[in-house]
Design a protein around this motif. Structure first.
Motif, short mmCIF file in Angstrom:
data_model
loop_
_atom_site.label_atom_id
_atom_site.label_comp_id
_atom_site.label_asym_id
_atom_site.label_seq_id
_atom_site.Cartn_x
_atom_site.Cartn_y
_atom_site.Cartn_z
N ALA A 365 0.83 -1.20 0.00
CA ALA A 365 0.00 0.00 0.00
C ALA A 365 0.86 1.25 0.00
CB ALA A 365 -0.93 -0.01 1.21
N LYS A 366 1.93 1.23 0.78
CA LYS A 366 2.84 2.38 0.84
C LYS A 366 3.48 2.63 -0.51
CE LYS A 366 7.08 3.98 3.12
NZ LYS A 366 8.14 3.63 4.11
N ASP A 367 3.97 1.57 -1.15
CA ASP A 367 4.62 1.71 -2.45
C ASP A 367 3.62 2.10 -3.53
OD1 ASP A 367 6.97 1.05 -1.23
OD2 ASP A 367 6.91 -1.07 -1.84
N THR A 368 2.38 1.61 -3.39
CA THR A 368 1.33 1.97 -4.35
C THR A 368 1.02 3.46 -4.26
OG1 THR A 368 0.36 -0.24 -4.24
CG2 THR A 368 -1.04 1.52 -5.09
N TRP A 369 1.02 3.99 -3.04
CA TRP A 369 0.78 5.41 -2.85
C TRP A 369 1.86 6.24 -3.54
CZ3 TRP A 369 -2.75 8.78 -2.17
CH2 TRP A 369 -2.45 10.07 -1.73
N CYS A 372 1.16 6.12 -7.18
CA CYS A 372 0.02 6.97 -7.54
C CYS A 372 0.42 8.44 -7.59
CB CYS A 372 -1.12 6.78 -6.53
SG CYS A 372 -1.97 5.19 -6.67
N LYS A 373 1.31 8.85 -6.71
CA LYS A 373 1.75 10.25 -6.72
C LYS A 373 2.52 10.58 -7.99
CE LYS A 373 3.80 10.38 -2.66
NZ LYS A 373 4.51 10.95 -1.47
N SER A 374 3.19 9.58 -8.56
CA SER A 374 3.98 9.81 -9.76
C SER A 374 3.20 9.57 -11.05
CB SER A 374 5.22 8.90 -9.75
OG SER A 374 6.02 9.15 -8.61
#
Length: 480
Positions: A365-369, A372-374
């Motif tokens: 989830a952290k890496d997905t966030w 998503c920001k990029s």
């Protein structure tokens, strides 16, 4: 034999060997390396899900034997006696539903592979037309809602003009994914297995819910509501676990194809030096990654259960004439629905990270966030363009299947209008269901390919240079 399960690399360019045609091929990779010993993640979530399943089975074992089935059986007998159709006609019609749905789905898959760009544009235009028609109809039913729907219809038109430059990349993605599904038909098989297992388990929970409400209410009283809430949660949790297991399985296959698929010299064929990659991915999904799947499924199931309870409370308030409570429950239901939809969409990419790297759910989830920001807006646009093709495809397959079945009904001499309606509805639903399996596979493949591309485009450059050139021409920013 290489087990294509990957782990993050923070250092500079690394290299690994892949065996193709008995030759070791050195592949450069910037962010990933082979992980031959994945760890079991989020085991506690697996324990919780197993307990939920066991408690559900216990409730089913207690309540179902005490369910009064006399009225149900009498109703079934009356329906059978009143039916004028022969058993042979029923078999032919149901077979026609199944065969036509599968045949049209296969044809649509071929069209997506060969004419991806035209289908994306065509289905987008069809979607705009359908939105405008729906807006006009809504306008005559409710003046205010009509204006709202017209606004969304024109917003959809605006999106089409703003997103036209993204269509070539979506075309490349759709063509690539359909090619992989054709190469590995086991992906479709696992999709159907997920639907079959889900249908059986949902049926068990549904019967248990009906039986338990009456039995436990008469036996214990208010405890029946607690059991109702638990079974509701069990239903949503099971639905999420089954769907997400299929998604992680398919995502694992596409990750294998992305990282281990090598273009053979002198041809455009891509060889993957992994035996039964879909099966290997499935084994990881139900072992080392199952805890992560259960963790993410629990999160979304909690919000879905709360939303269902809010909707139930709203309906009760409407019957009691409590306007204030109705407004409050509508607001709560809307908030929970938005949160649930956002988490569900977010989970698609989180579980893709789980499938590729074997991460825990929190880490995924952290890496997905960060992803998503990029690239969040690019993912949304790409998904929206391809989802149009799949949504229109589902409706098309359903309608064509219904037409074929009705024609066959005329040939067989069926004259009962009710029978035509029933068989038409069955054919439509079966067509939509079968195509939805293919749609889930394609969506999982698109999400996985997008994540792999965003996190490690260099691997594609060395393993599939032709595809890399196409992406360079249609989406160059991801390669920078």
């Amino acid at each position: 034999m290489i087990d294509p399960y990957y782990s993050s690399q923070q250092d500079s360019l690394s290299e690994h060997l892949i065996t193709v045609n008995s030759k070791n091929v050195k592949v450069r990779s910037s962010k990933v390396e082979i992980n031959n010993s994945p760890k079991y993640q989020d085991v506690w979530a697996t324990v919780i899900y197993v307990l939920v399943v066991l408690i559900t089975l216990v409730i089913a074992g207690i309540s179902i034997p005490h369910m009064d089935t006399d009225k149900l059986c009498d109703g079934c007998k009356r329906k059978r006696n009143s039916s004028g159709n022969s058993t042979s006609d029923m078999i032919i019609m149901l077979s026609a539903c199944l065969i036509s749905s599968i045949l049209f789905t296969m044809i649509y898959m071929v069209l997506m592979q060969r004419f991806a760009g035209k289908m994306i544009i065509g289905t987008f235009i069809i979607s705009i037309i359908l939105n405008l028609i729906y807006a006009i109809i809504t306008f005559f039913i409710n003046f205010i809602m009509g204006f709202v729907m017209i606004f969304f219809a024109f917003l959809y038109i605006l999106c089409f003009f703003l997103w036209r430059s993204r269509i070539p990349f979506a075309k490349v993605m759709l063509t690539t994914v359909t090619t992989v599904t054709k190469k590995y038909p086991a992906t479709i098989f696992f999709g159907f297995m997920g639907c079959l297992i889900g249908a059986i388990w949902y049926g068990i929970i549904g019967i248990t819910l009906i039986a338990s409400i009456t039995y436990f209410n008469e036996l214990i009283g208010g405890t029946s509501y607690v059991i109702y809430v638990f079974l509701l949660f069990s239903f949503y949790l099971s639905a999420q676990v089954i769907n997400n297991t299929v998604h992680v399985t398919i995502s694992g296959l596409f990750a294998t194809y992305y990282f281990c698929g090598i273009t053979q010299s002198g041809s455009n064929k891509i060889q993957v030096n992994v035996k039964n990659p879909t099966l290997k991915s499935f084994k990881r999904a139900i072992t080392t990654s199952f805890g992560s799947i259960c963790f993410g499924s629990i999160v979304i199931a909690v919000f879905q259960t709360l939303r269902a309870l809010a909707q139930s409370a709203k309906n009760d308030a409407q019957e009691d004439g409590n306007c204030l409570l109705v407004i409050l429950m509508c607001c709560i239901e809307c908030i929970l629905s938005c949160i649930s939809d956002m988490i569900e969409y977010f989970n698609v990419y989180a579980f893709t990270e789980v499938a590729i790297y074997g991460k825990s759910y929190c880490q995924a989830a952290k890496d997905t966030w960060e992803l998503c920001k990029s690239y969040g807006i690019d993912a949304v646009i790409n998904d929206s363009l391809i989802s149009n093709v799949l949504s229109i495809g589902s409706l098309t397959i359903g309608c064509l299947s219904a037409v074929i079945v009705i024609v066959i009904g005329f040939i067989l001499g069926i004259s009962n209008a009710i029978s035509f309606i029933i068989y038409g509805i069955i054919a439509f639903l079966m067509g939509c269901m079968i195509f939805s399996v293919v749609a889930q596979v394609i969506n999982s493949g698109v999400a996985t390919t997008f994540v792999c591309l965003c996190e490690d485009p260099e691997t594609l450059r060395y393993t599939k240079p032709e595809l890399w050139e196409k992406i360079k021409d249609t989406y160059p920013s991801v390669l920078i």
